[in-house]
Every structure is written in structure tokens, then in C-alpha cells.
Design a protein around this motif. Structure first.
Motif, mmCIF file in Angstrom:
data_model
loop_
_atom_site.group_PDB
_atom_site.id
_atom_site.type_symbol
_atom_site.label_atom_id
_atom_site.label_comp_id
_atom_site.label_asym_id
_atom_site.label_seq_id
_atom_site.Cartn_x
_atom_site.Cartn_y
_atom_site.Cartn_z
ATOM 1 N N PRO A 1 0.811 -1.235 0.000
ATOM 2 C CA PRO A 1 0.000 0.000 0.000
ATOM 3 C C PRO A 1 0.835 1.271 0.000
ATOM 4 C CG PRO A 1 -0.854 -1.585 1.577
ATOM 5 C CD PRO A 1 0.454 -2.116 1.104
ATOM 6 N N ARG A 2 2.056 1.206 0.575
ATOM 7 C CA ARG A 2 2.871 2.415 0.666
ATOM 8 C C ARG A 2 4.085 2.373 -0.253
ATOM 9 N NH1 ARG A 2 1.543 1.011 5.945
ATOM 10 N NH2 ARG A 2 0.237 2.519 7.033
ATOM 11 N N LEU A 3 4.332 1.248 -0.889
ATOM 12 C CA LEU A 3 5.537 1.100 -1.701
ATOM 13 C C LEU A 3 5.288 1.608 -3.106
ATOM 14 C CD1 LEU A 3 8.433 -0.068 -1.570
ATOM 15 C CD2 LEU A 3 7.516 -2.168 -2.563
ATOM 16 N N GLY A 4 6.095 2.558 -3.527
ATOM 17 C CA GLY A 4 5.991 3.075 -4.880
ATOM 18 C C GLY A 4 7.062 2.482 -5.774
ATOM 19 N N GLY A 5 7.309 3.119 -6.901
ATOM 20 C CA GLY A 5 8.326 2.635 -7.816
ATOM 21 C C GLY A 5 9.636 3.355 -7.602
ATOM 22 N N GLY A 6 10.549 3.174 -8.557
ATOM 23 C CA GLY A 6 11.819 3.867 -8.505
ATOM 24 C C GLY A 6 12.699 3.372 -7.378
ATOM 25 N N TRP A 7 13.242 4.332 -6.597
ATOM 26 C CA TRP A 7 14.194 3.997 -5.553
ATOM 27 C C TRP A 7 13.558 3.254 -4.393
ATOM 28 C CZ3 TRP A 7 19.170 3.742 -5.995
ATOM 29 C CH2 TRP A 7 19.805 4.480 -6.977
ATOM 30 N N GLN A 8 12.232 3.319 -4.228
ATOM 31 C CA GLN A 8 11.612 2.532 -3.171
ATOM 32 C C GLN A 8 11.720 1.042 -3.462
ATOM 33 O OE1 GLN A 8 7.647 3.913 -2.494
ATOM 34 N NE2 GLN A 8 8.284 5.941 -1.760
ATOM 35 N N GLY A 9 11.528 0.683 -4.733
ATOM 36 C CA GLY A 9 11.720 -0.710 -5.108
ATOM 37 C C GLY A 9 13.167 -1.143 -4.955
ATOM 38 N N TYR A 10 14.115 -0.270 -5.309
ATOM 39 C CA TYR A 10 15.524 -0.595 -5.134
ATOM 40 C C TYR A 10 15.884 -0.665 -3.654
ATOM 41 C CZ TYR A 10 16.389 -0.075 -10.108
ATOM 42 O OH TYR A 10 16.383 -0.242 -11.469
ATOM 43 N N GLY A 11 15.208 0.112 -2.808
ATOM 44 C CA GLY A 11 15.422 -0.008 -1.372
ATOM 45 C C GLY A 11 15.009 -1.374 -0.846
ATOM 46 N N LEU A 12 13.922 -1.915 -1.392
ATOM 47 C CA LEU A 12 13.509 -3.264 -1.029
ATOM 48 C C LEU A 12 14.561 -4.283 -1.456
ATOM 49 C CD1 LEU A 12 11.348 -5.184 0.067
ATOM 50 C CD2 LEU A 12 10.290 -5.166 -2.187
ATOM 51 N N VAL A 13 15.157 -4.089 -2.628
ATOM 52 C CA VAL A 13 16.220 -4.983 -3.094
ATOM 53 C C VAL A 13 17.421 -4.915 -2.159
ATOM 54 C CG1 VAL A 13 17.818 -5.446 -4.995
ATOM 55 C CG2 VAL A 13 15.442 -4.846 -5.480
ATOM 56 N N MET A 14 17.788 -3.701 -1.707
ATOM 57 C CA MET A 14 18.907 -3.562 -0.767
ATOM 58 C C MET A 14 18.618 -4.297 0.538
ATOM 59 S SD MET A 14 20.523 0.269 -1.105
ATOM 60 C CE MET A 14 18.980 1.168 -0.966
ATOM 61 N N LEU A 15 17.393 -4.205 1.022
ATOM 62 C CA LEU A 15 17.022 -4.878 2.263
ATOM 63 C C LEU A 15 17.149 -6.391 2.119
ATOM 64 C CD1 LEU A 15 15.815 -4.675 5.132
ATOM 65 C CD2 LEU A 15 13.554 -4.762 4.080
ATOM 66 N N VAL A 16 16.653 -6.942 1.033
ATOM 67 C CA VAL A 16 16.718 -8.388 0.822
ATOM 68 C C VAL A 16 18.167 -8.833 0.649
ATOM 69 C CG1 VAL A 16 16.018 -10.270 -0.694
ATOM 70 C CG2 VAL A 16 14.394 -8.457 -0.137
ATOM 71 N N ASN A 17 18.952 -8.095 -0.130
ATOM 72 C CA ASN A 17 20.344 -8.471 -0.336
ATOM 73 C C ASN A 17 21.151 -8.385 0.954
ATOM 74 O OD1 ASN A 17 20.072 -9.047 -3.051
ATOM 75 N ND2 ASN A 17 20.584 -6.980 -3.710
ATOM 76 N N GLY A 18 20.834 -7.403 1.812
ATOM 77 C CA GLY A 18 21.511 -7.331 3.102
ATOM 78 C C GLY A 18 21.220 -8.548 3.955
ATOM 79 N N PHE A 19 19.982 -9.014 3.954
ATOM 80 C CA PHE A 19 19.630 -10.221 4.705
ATOM 81 C C PHE A 19 20.318 -11.453 4.126
ATOM 82 C CE2 PHE A 19 15.365 -8.943 6.860
ATOM 83 C CZ PHE A 19 16.054 -7.954 7.542
ATOM 84 N N MET A 20 20.382 -11.549 2.807
ATOM 85 C CA MET A 20 20.972 -12.735 2.189
ATOM 86 C C MET A 20 22.487 -12.792 2.392
ATOM 87 S SD MET A 20 18.175 -13.986 1.273
ATOM 88 C CE MET A 20 18.846 -15.510 0.641
ATOM 89 N N ALA A 21 23.143 -11.656 2.571
ATOM 90 C CA ALA A 21 24.591 -11.641 2.806
ATOM 91 C C ALA A 21 24.951 -11.834 4.264
ATOM 92 C CB ALA A 21 25.185 -10.315 2.309
ATOM 93 N N LEU A 22 23.970 -11.820 5.163
ATOM 94 C CA LEU A 22 24.240 -11.888 6.593
ATOM 95 C C LEU A 22 25.002 -13.144 7.020
ATOM 96 C CD1 LEU A 22 23.885 -10.642 9.385
ATOM 97 C CD2 LEU A 22 21.611 -11.684 9.499
ATOM 98 N N PRO A 23 24.680 -14.357 6.540
ATOM 99 C CA PRO A 23 25.446 -15.529 6.991
ATOM 100 C C PRO A 23 26.937 -15.424 6.699
ATOM 101 C CG PRO A 23 23.437 -16.208 5.872
ATOM 102 C CD PRO A 23 23.571 -14.748 5.642
ATOM 103 N N PHE A 24 27.290 -14.904 5.537
ATOM 104 C CA PHE A 24 28.701 -14.791 5.186
ATOM 105 C C PHE A 24 29.395 -13.720 6.034
ATOM 106 C CE2 PHE A 24 26.193 -16.132 1.543
ATOM 107 C CZ PHE A 24 26.830 -17.310 1.191
ATOM 108 N N VAL A 25 28.694 -12.649 6.315
ATOM 109 C CA VAL A 25 29.259 -11.596 7.168
ATOM 110 C C VAL A 25 29.521 -12.132 8.570
ATOM 111 C CG1 VAL A 25 28.727 -9.397 8.280
ATOM 112 C CG2 VAL A 25 28.290 -9.692 5.848
ATOM 113 N N MET A 26 28.584 -12.890 9.119
ATOM 114 C CA MET A 26 28.755 -13.405 10.471
ATOM 115 C C MET A 26 29.896 -14.399 10.558
ATOM 116 S SD MET A 26 24.842 -13.810 11.877
ATOM 117 C CE MET A 26 25.443 -14.329 13.487
ATOM 118 N N GLN A 27 30.114 -15.172 9.518
ATOM 119 C CA GLN A 27 31.233 -16.119 9.537
ATOM 120 C C GLN A 27 32.569 -15.403 9.555
ATOM 121 O OE1 GLN A 27 31.443 -19.405 9.796
ATOM 122 N NE2 GLN A 27 29.261 -19.690 10.028
#
Length: 571
Positions: A412-438
Motif C-alpha cells: 500500500p505504501r511502496l511506490g516505484g523507482g528507488w523505493q523498489g531498489y530499497g527493497l532490493v537492498m534490504l533483501v540483499n543485506g539479509f541474504m549476505a548476513l550468513p557470510f558476514v557473520m562467519q
């Protein structure tokens, strides 16, 4: 009173007095964010898809075929990677010195962070129908080289990625063996089979269950490789079918069913692997150095010289030609860089998103490990293990599932442009977390007890404790962790393919568009820019966190000069 205070102080173990609760609150906040967003994304899919029918997995021929192929290709890739990694690791352990060993190890470590589209570009250049290996294949078989597409190509690409990773981690485990064991084996004159049975295999078998689970998960959730080399509906995996259900069919019920199936299989496999075997470090490089001495391993003589040379030559032929093909093809297309108006904006978007995802993963990793250390200092081992393990569970949650669920939650609040890329950054940060912790784990949790006791006695707490006690140990690992996280985000294609905009692409999306339109020379230049950016990130972060001398000389040091200083009398 003084004696009572001293007695109370002595009765309290070091490391448990005057502990601030800031690490605990930071760890709980990171844990809440991970668990909340993970469960929230799954819940959003389930709420939006009430018509889930699990029986369709075996009733519908298409879904049954997708599930069978996903399990089959992941199993084949895992077995091939581990079956080849064990003799390669043993050969590297037996040969601590040969020409090109350091280069080969660096190429093996690149397999973890090299973007998948770059690897695919190199594999197509070497093993494609017009690749370097095509004439040899036609001479041996009499048929055109079409093995790169379909199941064989997917397994080859997965072996290219996971064989070096598995061999490097197994080698790291072999090099951790005490030198006294190898000296005793040399003195007793143990045969090659006896050395394998008593020294090498006991060290490797502890690592194999979780290493197999890790490789299976990576292959089972593979997206770009299957998307590019699959070759049709018969070579579709759950990850690709999930992407198609979300992107093209808008079928949330099917997407939720595929996501839950994938999650159940990965969780079941990890539950089985966690019950046995040792925990592998996901990042190579923190193991012991090869054992040095005047003695020589008996199993390194005789026929082992020939077999080891064959294994190492095969590894070099698997790794180096695709990387060299990317560099050579990219150099040939350098002249096309000036005409690519979309290249440099794509590079800027990729770097900004990589920096955001890497910073997020680094902060989450530090918070979880700090909270784990706080709980471990108070002997709450179960809670400490759960907090640390929460950062690893993201491995079994598909990136597409996490991204889609968050999109539905924020729609409902998510628009296009950089908001969508912000969602990509959030997901990629979560996916890189195991390697960072190791990477961070050893530096943050391996602080010597004597230093902690001295800091407690001197009442060094808060920022002063971090500055003088933790930061000198954490500076280089933090830079390496940030480099790994940024590189993984920089080469991401699965999430950006779902939420990115084709009119404003990142570097991986631009490379995919160029390959899809058969602009080979332009794609080669883009691949070289992406590979150079990955290497530059590691070099730059390593240089920024180098250890400077505390007391630099005010004049250049000239070791050949033996003249006494003018102000000092000669002794």
C-alpha cells in the motif's frame, strides 16, 4: 567491609561484572527484525493465497516434474562437487609448495563472490557452441558442443561454483591438524591409506554433512544459472517456477506453495545436517598455514605425484579458462565502453545498492554476535546459540520469497523507482548476513580471556573498550565482511530481476539484457567492468583498513646506512 567487597568481587567471574546491556538490546533488535520480516513475508504470501493445494505437487505433471528436476539437479551437483573436492583438497594439502599454488587458491576463493552472470559469460565463452573447447569436443565425439545447456550445463556451472568452495574449506580443515600428528605419522612411516584413515578422513567427515547441506541449498535455490542454461520447461527448478508465477502469472497461491515446499526441504536438510558434523566456515582464509618442517609426507611420494598433478591440473582447467575468457573478451570490447550511455548510471546504481546492503548486513552481524557474546558471558548457552543461529537461517529462505513477502506487506505504501531498489537492498543485506557473520565471528568472539580480564580490572567499558580492545581485532575482518556483502549484492540478479526496472538497470541486469540481445562485444565489456569493480572493492577496503605504524620514522629508513647519528656519540 573491604574484605567483604574483595570477597564479593572474587566470587564474581571475570566478564560478568559491569556488563552493559547495550549488546543484548542490539542483538534482540536484530533478531526481532530477522524473525519478524522472515515470518512476515511468509505470512503475507499465505494470507494473499488462501487456495493452496499441496496435493498439486504430485497431481499436476508440470509441478511434479519441476520438483523432481530441482531435487535431481541439486543432488547431482552436490555429489559431483564433494566427490571432486575431497581429492583436490587432499592434493593441495600434500603439495604445500608448487608454482602457481597461491594463484590457484585466490581463484578458488573468488568462486564465492564472483557474480553468477560473469561466471556464465566465461563458461559460455569456453564451453559454448562457439567456445574454446568446441573444436576439441567435436574432434572427440563428432557432434557439436551442446553440453552446456540443459542438465549437464547446470551441473557444470554448479560444480564451477561449488567445487572450489568445498575444496578450499576442506583444505582449511586439513591444515588445522596439529603438526605433531604429521611428524608422528612420518616417524612411524604410515602408508598413504593409513594416513587417510587415521588423519585425513576423521578431519573431513566432521565437515561433510553441513558442507553438503550448504552446497545443496545453494544449488537448490539457484536462479541465474538455471534461468540461463536451463533450456526449456523440462529444466525448470522451483526457484525459476516461483519467479514465473510471480512475474508473469501473478499466481500468489502457486508462488506460496512453491516457496513453502522449497523452505520445507531446505529446513529438513539443515535439521539433519545440524545433528551431525562440524560447522564449516563459509568463508575461507582463516585457517592455519600449511605445516612446515624438514620432514616429508610419505604419501606425497611415488604415484601420488602423478595423481595429484592430474587433480590440480583439472581444477586449473575448470577455473582459469572462464576467468581468462572474461578478461580477454572484455579487453577486446573496451573501445565500446565510451558508446554505452547506460553503463555508468547502472554502475552507480549497483554501487549505491551494494553499499546499502553491505552496511545493513555488517550492522546486523555485529549486533547478533554482540548479543550472543553478552548471553554467553552470562552462561545462557541456549539463548546465545539461538541468537547466533538466527543469522544462518536466512540461507533456507529463498530471496524471491523474502522479497515478494515484503513487497506484499509494504504494497500500500511502496511506490516505484528507488523505493523498489530499497527493497532490493534490504533483501540483499539479509541474504549476505550468513557470510558476514562467519567472517566476524572469530574476531568478535575469540577475544583472549587474559585481555578481557585485564580490561575488567581496569574498568574499561563502553566506547573505550570497543576502541582499544575490539576495534584493532575487528578492523580487517569488518572490511572483509563488508567486501563480501557488497560483492554478493553487486552481482545479485534474482531479486533485481523481479523488482528492478528494465529502463533503469543495475550492472547484472544490463549484462543480462545485452546477452539476451546477442550484443556479445558490448556484454564482454560490461562483464569486465563488473569483474574489475568486484576486485577493486576488495583492494580498496583492504587498503583503507591496513595497519599503520604507531610511531613512524620522521625520515626515510635506509637499512644500508651504518653511520651513527650526528647527535649521538659512538659507543
Amino acid at each position: 567491609m573491604a574484605s567483604e567487597a574483595l570477597t564479593a568481587s572474587e566470587a564474581t567471574p571475570y566478564g560478568r561484572r559491569r556488563l552493559t546491556r547495550l549488546p543484548l538490546w542490539a542483538g534482540l533488535a536484530a533478531l526481532t527484525a530477522l524473525v519478524g520480516l522472515g515470518l512476515g513475508s511468509l505470512g503475507a504470501l499465505l494470507v494473499q493465497a488462501p487456495g493452496i493445494s499441496p496435493s498439486s505437487l504430485w497431481r499436476e505433471p508440470y509441478l511434479a516434474g519441476v520438483l523432481r528436476f530441482s531435487l535431481w539437479q541439486a543432488s547431482l551437483s552436490t555429489l559431483a562437487s564433494l566427490a571432486l573436492a575431497v581429492p583436490v583438497a587432499a592434493a593441495l594439502a600434500r603439495r604445500p609448495r608448487f608454482v602457481g599454488r597461491r594463484l590457484l587458491l585466490r581463484a578458488m576463493e573468488l568462486s564465492l563472490v564472483i557474480p553468477s552472470l560473469i561466471a556464465l559469460f566465461g563458461l559460455v565463452a569456453v564451453h559454448g557452441r562457439q567456445g574454446w573447447a568446441s573444436p576439441l569436443w567435436e574432434a572427440l565425439t563428432g557432434t557439436p558442443a551442446g553440453y552446456l545447456y540443459g542438465l549437464s550445463g547446470i551441473v557444470l556451472a554448479h560444480v564451477f561454483y561449488n567445487l572450489p568452495l568445498a575444496a578450499r574449506l576442506l583444505l582449511q580443515e586439513l591444515e588445522r591438524a596439529p603438526a605433531a600428528h604429521w611428524r608422528l605419522a612420518a616417524q612411524l612411516g604410515l602408508s598413504r591409506w593409513a594416513i587417510w584413515r587415521t588423519l585425513e578422513w576423521p578431519a573431513l567427515k566432521r565437515l561433510l554433512p553441513r558442507l553438503a547441506a550448504l552446497i545443496f541449498t545453494l544449488c537448490f535455490t539457484s536462479f541465474a544459472i538455471v534461468m540461463t542454461l536451463g533450456g526449456g520447461p523440462s529444466s525448470t527448478t522451483l526457484e525459476v517456477a516461483l519467479y514465473q508465477a510471480l512475474k508473469f502469472d501473478n499466481d500468489l497461491a502457486l508462488a506460496a506453495l512453491l516457496a513453502l515446499t522449497q523452505l520445507t526441504i531446505c529446513l529438513g536438510l539443515w535439521a539433519l545436517a545440524l545433528s551431525r558434523g562440524g560447522a564449516p566456515s563459509l568463508v575461507a582464509g582463516d585457517g592455519a598455514m600449511p605445516i612446515k618442517g624438514r620432514w616429508q609426507r610419505r604419501d606425497a611420494l611415488g604415484v601420488s605425484r602423478i595423481t595429484d598433478s592430474v587433480w590440480l591440473l583439472g581444477l586449473a582447467l575448470l577455473l582459469l579458462p572462464p576467468l581468462a575468457a572474461v578478461v580477454l573478451a572484455g579487453l577486446g570490447g573496451v573501445t565500446d565502453l565510451a558508446g554505452q550511455s547506460s553503463l555508468w548510471p547502472a554502475l552507480g546504481r549497483s554501487l549505491v545498492m551494494a553499499a546499502g546492503a553491505g552496511s545493513l548486513a555488517l550492522m546486523l552481524g555485529l549486533a547478533l554476535l554482540a548479543g550472543r557474546g553478552w548471553l554467553a558471558a552470562r552462561e545462557r548457552r541456549l539463548a546465545a546459540g539461538l541468537m547466533e543461529g538466527s543469522g544462518q537461517l536466512i540461507l533456507v529462505l529463498p530471496a524471491l520469497v523474502l522479497g515478494t513477502g515484503l513487497f506484499l506487506l509494504l504494497r500500500p505504501r511502496l511506490g516505484g523507482g528507488w523505493q523498489g531498489y530499497g527493497l532490493v537492498m534490504l533483501v540483499n543485506g539479509f541474504m549476505a548476513l550468513p557470510f558476514v557473520m562467519q567472517v566476524l565471528r572469530g574476531a568478535l568472539l575469540g577475544l583472549p580471556l587474559a585481555q578481557r580480564r585485564l580490561a575488567d580490572q581496569l574498568d574499561i567499558q563502553g566506547l573505550a573498550r570497543f576502541r582499544w580492545l575490539l576495534w584493532p581485532r575487528l578492523r580487517r575482518p569488518a572490511a572483509l565482511a563488508l567486501a563480501y556483502a557488497m560483492t554478493l549484492s553487486l552481482g545479485d540478479f534474482s531479486v533485481i530481476a523481479l523488482f528492478g526496472s528494465p529502463s533503469a538497470p543495475t550492472l547484472p541486469m544490463l549484462l543480462y539484457q545485452q546477452l539476451g540481445s546477442y550484443r556479445w562485444q558490448t556484454a564482454a565489456a560490461t562483464a569486465l567492468v563488473l569483474l574489475t569493480t568486484v576486485a577493486a572493492l576488495f583492494v580498496l577496503l583492504s587498503w583503507l583498513t591496513r595497519r599503520l605504524p604507531r610511531y613512524p620514522f620522521p625520515y626515510p629508513h635506509r637499512p644500508h646506512s651504518r653511520k651513527p647519528h650526528a647527535d649521538r656519540p659512538e659507543p
